[in-house]
Design a protein around this motif. Structure first.
Motif, short mmCIF file in Angstrom:
data_model
loop_
_atom_site.label_atom_id
_atom_site.label_comp_id
_atom_site.label_asym_id
_atom_site.label_seq_id
_atom_site.Cartn_x
_atom_site.Cartn_y
_atom_site.Cartn_z
N LYS A 74 -24.38 -5.01 41.17
CA LYS A 74 -25.19 -5.46 40.03
C LYS A 74 -25.45 -6.97 40.11
N LEU A 75 -24.37 -7.72 40.34
CA LEU A 75 -24.50 -9.17 40.40
C LEU A 75 -25.40 -9.60 41.56
N SER A 76 -25.25 -8.96 42.72
CA SER A 76 -26.09 -9.31 43.87
C SER A 76 -27.56 -9.05 43.55
N HIS A 77 -27.81 -7.91 42.89
CA HIS A 77 -29.20 -7.60 42.50
C HIS A 77 -29.74 -8.65 41.56
N ASP A 78 -28.87 -9.04 40.61
CA ASP A 78 -29.31 -10.07 39.65
C ASP A 78 -29.69 -11.35 40.36
N LEU A 79 -28.99 -11.64 41.44
CA LEU A 79 -29.29 -12.86 42.18
C LEU A 79 -30.43 -12.65 43.19
N GLY A 80 -30.97 -11.43 43.21
CA GLY A 80 -32.14 -11.15 44.04
C GLY A 80 -31.82 -10.71 45.46
N HIS A 81 -30.60 -10.25 45.71
CA HIS A 81 -30.25 -9.81 47.07
C HIS A 81 -30.34 -8.29 47.20
N ARG A 82 -30.63 -7.85 48.43
CA ARG A 82 -30.49 -6.45 48.76
C ARG A 82 -29.04 -6.20 49.11
N VAL A 83 -28.52 -4.99 48.84
CA VAL A 83 -27.11 -4.72 49.11
C VAL A 83 -26.95 -3.62 50.16
N THR A 93 -18.21 9.10 54.73
CA THR A 93 -18.34 10.46 54.19
C THR A 93 -19.49 10.54 53.19
N ALA A 94 -19.93 11.78 52.98
CA ALA A 94 -21.01 12.02 52.03
C ALA A 94 -20.57 11.68 50.60
N ASP A 95 -19.27 11.88 50.33
CA ASP A 95 -18.76 11.56 48.98
C ASP A 95 -18.90 10.07 48.69
N VAL A 96 -18.51 9.28 49.66
CA VAL A 96 -18.62 7.83 49.51
C VAL A 96 -20.08 7.45 49.29
N LEU A 97 -20.93 8.06 50.11
CA LEU A 97 -22.36 7.77 49.99
C LEU A 97 -22.87 8.09 48.58
N GLY A 98 -22.39 9.21 48.05
CA GLY A 98 -22.81 9.61 46.71
C GLY A 98 -22.47 8.54 45.67
N VAL A 99 -21.25 8.02 45.76
CA VAL A 99 -20.82 6.99 44.82
C VAL A 99 -21.71 5.76 44.94
N LEU A 100 -21.99 5.37 46.19
CA LEU A 100 -22.81 4.17 46.42
C LEU A 100 -24.22 4.32 45.88
N ARG A 101 -24.77 5.51 46.06
CA ARG A 101 -26.10 5.78 45.52
C ARG A 101 -26.12 5.60 44.01
N ASN A 102 -25.08 6.18 43.38
CA ASN A 102 -24.99 6.06 41.92
C ASN A 102 -24.90 4.62 41.46
N ALA A 103 -24.26 3.80 42.31
CA ALA A 103 -24.10 2.39 41.95
C ALA A 103 -25.34 1.59 42.33
N ASP A 104 -26.37 2.30 42.83
CA ASP A 104 -27.64 1.63 43.10
C ASP A 104 -27.64 0.77 44.37
N CYS A 105 -26.78 1.14 45.34
CA CYS A 105 -26.73 0.42 46.62
C CYS A 105 -28.04 0.68 47.38
#
Ligand code: C2E
Ligand code: MG
Ligand code: MG
Length: 588
Positions: free
Chosen positions: A528-537, A544-556
């Motif tokens: 969130k903070l990186s996005h606020d500062l205008g960075h791509r993350v 694993t797919a599970d990890v990927l799922g969490v990251l997607r939810n967090a808007d990575c």
């Protein structure tokens, strides 16, 4: 003991020497005989250091009258060899000799090395005066030996015995101390190699002599446990503490000495002395090993910035490994720079855009295969190389190889953004940006096709200079990513001031994220903070797919990791791209 003294004299089998030859000529002249020699009695043979009138270098020890002189350490006169049962059959008699007189060559501590002798073809006796003259000539020869001995064994600046003498004396310990006796050797370094270099440049060699002489005075006056002090190298002194010295007491004494020296420093150029202590067993260690252990201990003291350091086999193993890595990697790099295919190569790991599921970039990672030791991990060798001047050439090679590959892919219709890791030292090179821009032009690449990954700690080394380089790169259109985000200082205020477009979250935050609520919250905040500062993350280490799922939810925005692919050789990377199914991107 006698043979030890002879070996220590370093005279056996040495080339002819004018100083000795003059003495031999004088002896022949004085006795009016054809043959005179300075002869040394080794275990099996009689060897002539200097001779006139005789053509052989050595004769068997048996039947040599000189051997008897050496054993008895007394003047020996044989008026007629043929009259004497002991020498009648000697090689000297066979050479036509009849008369022999020999005076012992005595060292100052009473060892007899051989004889100063004269030989004649006619039997004769000698007068008192001749006997005295022969003894004088023997003494003259020995004075030469001791002079020669002292030269090359004493340091000219300090007047202390030098490294050669230290080595001899350590070897000598084995002959007069019990084998296996535990002793402590000490190496005092009055300045680090860097200080030594800069002091010499700034103040001249005479000034260094001053530091050394001052240091010697303090060492001689201030150490109770020091035996003979040796001067090993310009700013290095050593001694072997007396038998039974307690290691803890010695350490305290040495630390006190360092403190007193620091307090007494009056010089304009203050050097930091460091001391290494190495325990050893008499007769169980070679002098080379002992010197190496001592230097390793001093190195530890300099590195850890502590006054006195005990030799530690564990630390030493690290030093050896470091030394090996730097040497071997240097060789690999030389080969690679000369265009040889082999130990160094790049592999490429895809980066996937989570919104579209497309592979939009790759990270170039260096691989080193040592011809004997095999694969060495970059996590081991990069931090070591980063501390050396080799890093500049390493990054040069990586950049060149990466751009070459990128240009080939682009020519084959594969458009990607390629990331290259760069080190702290690179950002401090004044021409870094210019070289990159030049490389891009040479390979016909748009600047935005290249991204540089930089760790936060790299920026801390010299923030002002590093920032200037980053700004120049940014202005040139090269993309910048903060690597391993979260492991360094992670000052967000600082992050804000950086011209970076991308933040890569370190894989330690990503691993097991689906099972760890704290981590999840942390990563969500970072994104969130990186996005606020205008960075791509970008998240790295996605397995694993599970990890990927969490990251997607967090808007990575992007992910990289074994889930998609391991780092691949260029051909395998191209195959992977072609065969890749979009469905591999797990649905949210
Ligand atoms: P890095 O830049 O953070 O690179 C990512 C590392 O994570 C790589 O290790 C990569 O192989 C590994 N990795 C990728 N996906 C996964 C995954 O799913 N799970 C796990 N456990 N690991 C994954 P590698 O190649 O061993 O490189 C280690 C580090 O060495 C790099 O960390 C980078 O700091 C440095 N390095 C590598 N190549 C270069 C180079 O050419 N120049 C410089 N300056 N540093 C380099
Ligand atoms: Mg990286
Ligand atoms: Mg990383």
């Amino acid at each position: 003991m006698r043979l030890d003294a002879l070996r220590r004299s370093n005279l056996l089998d040495t080339p002819p020497d004018d100083a000795f030859d003059r003495i031999t000529r004088m002896a022949a002249e004085l006795f009016k005989v054809p043959v005179a020699a300075i002869s040394l009695t080794d275990s099996q043979r009689q060897w002539f250091k200097s001779r006139v009138g005789i053509g052989v270098d050595a004769i068997p020890r048996l039947q040599a009258p000189c051997a008897r002189v050496a054993e008895e350490a007394r003047l020996l006169v044989v008026p007629d060899l043929l009259d004497d049962a002991a020498y009648r059959a000697s090689p000297l008699a066979a050479l036509g000799m009849r008369f022999y007189a020999g005076a012992p060559l005595l060292t100052r501590d009473g060892h007899c090395l051989g004889a100063m002798c004269v030989l004649g073809r006619a039997p004769r006796a000698i007068t008192e005066g001749e006997a005295a003259a022969l003894r004088d000539l023997a003494a003259l020869a020995m004075a030469q030996v001791e002079l020669r001995h002292a030269v090359g064994r004493v340091d000219a600046v300090s007047g202390l015995p030098n490294r050669t003498q230290f080595i001899d004396d350590v070897r000598g310990l084995g002959t007069h101390r019990p084998r296996g006796e535990g002793r402590l050797a000490v190496l005092v370094s009055l300045a680090s190699p860097e200080q030594f270099g800069s002091a010499e440049r700034a103040m001249g060699a005479g000034y260094l002599d001053e530091i050394v002489v001052q240091g010697v005075r303090m060492l001689e006056a201030g150490l109770r446990h020091a035996g003979t002090l040796y001067h090993l190298a310009p700013t290095e002194f050593a001694f072997v503490a007396p038998p039974g010295t307690d290691a803890v007491e010695l350490r305290v004494e040495l630390e006190n000495w360092l403190r007193r020296r620091a307090a007494a420093a009056t010089s304009r150029f203050v050097t930091t002395a460091r001391i290494g202590v190495a325990p050893f067993r008499v007769g169980a260690v070679t002098d080379a090993e002992l010197l190496r252990d001592l230097h390793s201990a001093v190195q530890q003291a300099h590195d850890q910035d502590c006054g006195v350091s005990m030799f530690s086999p564990e630390r030493d193993a690290v030093y050896r490994r470091t030394f090996w890595l730097v040497n071997e990697f240097g060789a690999a790099l030389d080969g690679a720079a000369a265009g040889r295919k082999g130990p160094l190569r790049l592999v490429f790991q895809p980066k996937v855009d989570l919104a579209s599921g497309a592979c939009i970039g790759a990270e170039a990672l260096l691989r080193w295969t040592h011809p004997q030791a095999g694969e060495v991990a970059p996590a081991e060798f990069i931090p070591v190389i980063e501390r050396t001047a080799l890093m500049r050439a390493t990054t040069n090679w990586v950049l060149e190889a990466a751009m070459h590959q990128l240009a080939q892919w682009r020519a084959g219709g594969i458009a990607l953004e390629l990331s290259v890791n760069v080190s702290a030292a690179n950002l401090l090179e004044p021409d870094f940006c210019v070289r990159i821009v030049d490389g891009l032009q040479r390979h016909g690449l748009p600047p935005s096709s290249l991204a540089l990954e930089i760790t936060e700690s790299a920026l801390m080394l010299n923030p002002r200079l590093a920032l200037a380089t980053l700004r120049a790169l940014d202005a040139a259109g090269v993309r910048l990513a903060i690597d391993d985000f979260g492991t360094g200082y992670s000052s967000l205020a600082y992050l804000q001031s950086l011209p970076a477009q991308v933040v890569k979250i370190d894989r330690s935050f990503v691993r097991d994220i689906e099972q760890d609520e704290r981590k999840r919250a942390l990563v969500a905040t970072m994104i969130k903070l990186s996005h606020d500062l205008g960075h791509r993350v970008v998240a790295e280490g996605v397995e694993t797919a599970d990890v990927l799922g969490v990251l997607r939810n967090a808007d990575c925005d992007e992910a990289q990791g074994y889930l998609y692919a391991r780092p691949l050789a260029p051909e395998a990377f191209a195959d992977w791209l072609v065969r890749r199914e979009p469905e591999i991107v797990a649905p949210a």
